[in-house]
Write a protein that holds these residues in place. Structure first.
Motif, short mmCIF file in Angstrom:
data_model
loop_
_atom_site.label_atom_id
_atom_site.label_comp_id
_atom_site.label_asym_id
_atom_site.label_seq_id
_atom_site.Cartn_x
_atom_site.Cartn_y
_atom_site.Cartn_z
N GLY A 8 16.59 -8.02 16.17
CA GLY A 8 15.87 -7.30 14.95
C GLY A 8 15.22 -6.46 15.22
N THR A 37 18.74 -7.73 12.21
CA THR A 37 18.32 -9.02 11.89
C THR A 37 18.34 -10.04 13.11
OG1 THR A 37 19.88 -11.17 11.61
CG2 THR A 37 21.12 -9.16 12.05
N ASN A 274 17.85 -15.84 8.99
CA ASN A 274 17.03 -15.03 9.89
C ASN A 274 15.91 -15.44 10.11
OD1 ASN A 274 16.77 -12.77 11.02
ND2 ASN A 274 16.39 -11.72 9.16
#
Length: 416
Positions: A8, A37, A274
């Protein structure tokens, strides 16, 4: 198996982190080229660290290949390819003096000899490569393991713990390095160009091995994790080493360092979801999805509202609280041009304070306070402490309230 991991963070930050660990990164993609992500799935485009070499890797003399390697073409007809083991090269490697890069590639390795795009099920079979499948110099991985080794960058990976009857209940766990550094998974890459496509496609796989003691409760396999700036890492990333050896094979072993492993929110099970909360322990105070935090935040919000209320000290009893403004006199408030209701009370004192009105009732009995006529729809106010001795006062109308390999890649499509 490693079927989901977290990445992420931006490509630029990954580059910075690797450079801080003395890893050479000469080139990197733009931030918007790689998927960012916390729930990274197969088929997505991730960040792969590799030596900048031709698409077929370096040849035995350390030079770039000028022709396609056909070692494995037509290998899959329902059984694994049988390859001739090459003799060790007498060429003395001097190491790689070229560049290294972070490159965007698709997760799920597709061999270079593939003619047409495989279906999703076939691609899923190559998101991982077992370490024991690399021992012999045969099979689909043979070319990649000798010339196309890489590192797959991640923050950590997910694994599901099966519980209950038949293992129907699956609890997601997140695994990361205890030191907080990025995870460097040992991987293999390849480049393919379909017969009906104009562009090349770069893909990769993550190598797995037996789980270490810390993760055996969770799963029997785990990704091979390499430590940056170590001899093992340098050997793995040296493209001039084009012969598979015991030394390379021995690199593929369970991680010896310290890891952290903890349950995370079940929402990570759906690929489309997410959230940064997915890499935070589900019972952590930092996890916004923690049910305890839900109520805790509610209390905090209420406290903030209360802090906005101004407290005024006074010596008066509740019986002397300011009288509410009747609805029919709202126009008087607008005329006053002020928002302090205290001023309005003063402005209307003469009209609504019974003490200011003349007492015209005459009687021989003891004088009693004159009670003004009640406005239509008015209610009687009461003392908060007693019902006795309360003085009747005019009241107003209510005011408004607040608100997971075999021959599946073009078995009959490979050229002869």
């Amino acid at each position: 198996m490693c079927g989901r991991y977290a990445l992420g963070i931006r490509a630029s930050f990954v580059r910075y982190q690797l450079q801080q660990q003395n890893m050479q990164v000469d080139n990197a993609p733009n931030d918007d080229e790689a998927r960012e992500t916390y729930n990274f799935p197969p088929g997505a485009y991730g960040l792969v660290y590799r030596a900048e070499v031709p698409d077929n890797g370096l040849s035995d003399d350390g030079q770039g290949n000028t022709e396609n390697d056909t070692t494995n073409e037509g290998a899959y007809d329902g059984a694994e390819a049988q390859e001739t083991q090459e003799e060790p090269s007498s060429h003395k490697k001097a190491g790689f003096n070229g560049k290294y890069e972070l490159k965007t590639m698709k997760w799920g390795l597709i061999p270079f000899w593939t003619k047409r795009s495989p279906d999703y099920g076939s691609m899923m079979r190559t998101i991982n490569c077992r370490d024991d499948s690399l021992i012999e110099n045969r099979g689909m991985w043979n070319t990649m393991k000798q010339r196309k080794r890489c590192i797959v960058v991640a923050q950590g990976f997910y694994e599901w713990l099966k519980k209950g009857p038949g293992g129907k209940e699956k609890i997601p766990h997140f695994v990361k390095r205890k030191d907080g550094q990025l995870m460097c998974f040992a991987g293999l890459w390849d480049c393919v160009k379909y017969e009906d496509a104009q562009d090349k496609l770069y893909t990769y796989t993550i190598i797995t091995t037996d789980s270490n003691k810390q993760l055996t409760f969770l799963h029997d396999r785990m990704p091979v994790i390499l430590d940056p700036n170590t001899d093992a890492m340098r050997l793995w990333m040296d493209p001039t080493t084009t012969k598979w050896s015991n030394e390379l094979q021995n690199i593929l072993k369970p991680f010896q360092g310290e890891l952290e492993c903890y349950p995370v929110h079940k929402d990570v099970g759906k690929v489309g979801n997410n959230s940064p909360d997915f890499i935070i322990p589900v019972d952590s105070k930092d996890n916004k999805k923690n049910i305890a935090n839900f109520f805790g935040n509610a209390k905090k919000n209420n406290a903030k509202v209360e802090e906005l209320r101004e407290t005024i000290d006074h010596d008066s009893s509740e019986n002397h609280a300011p009288l509410p403004i009747p609805a029919q006199n709202e126009n008087l408030k607008r005329k006053a041009g002020v928002e302090d209701e205290g001023h309005i009370d003063k402005a209307m004192k003469l009209e609504f304070d019974p003490d200011t009105k003349p007492q015209t009732q005459a009687s021989s009995s003891p004088a009693k306070p004159i009670t003004p006529a009640k406005p239509t729809g008015a209610r009687k106010t009461r003392s908060a402490t007693s019902n006795a001795g309360s003085t009747k006062k005019p009241s107003s109308i209510k005011t408004e309230g607040n608100q997971r390999i075999t021959g599946f890649f073009g078995k009959g499509d490979a050229p002869g």
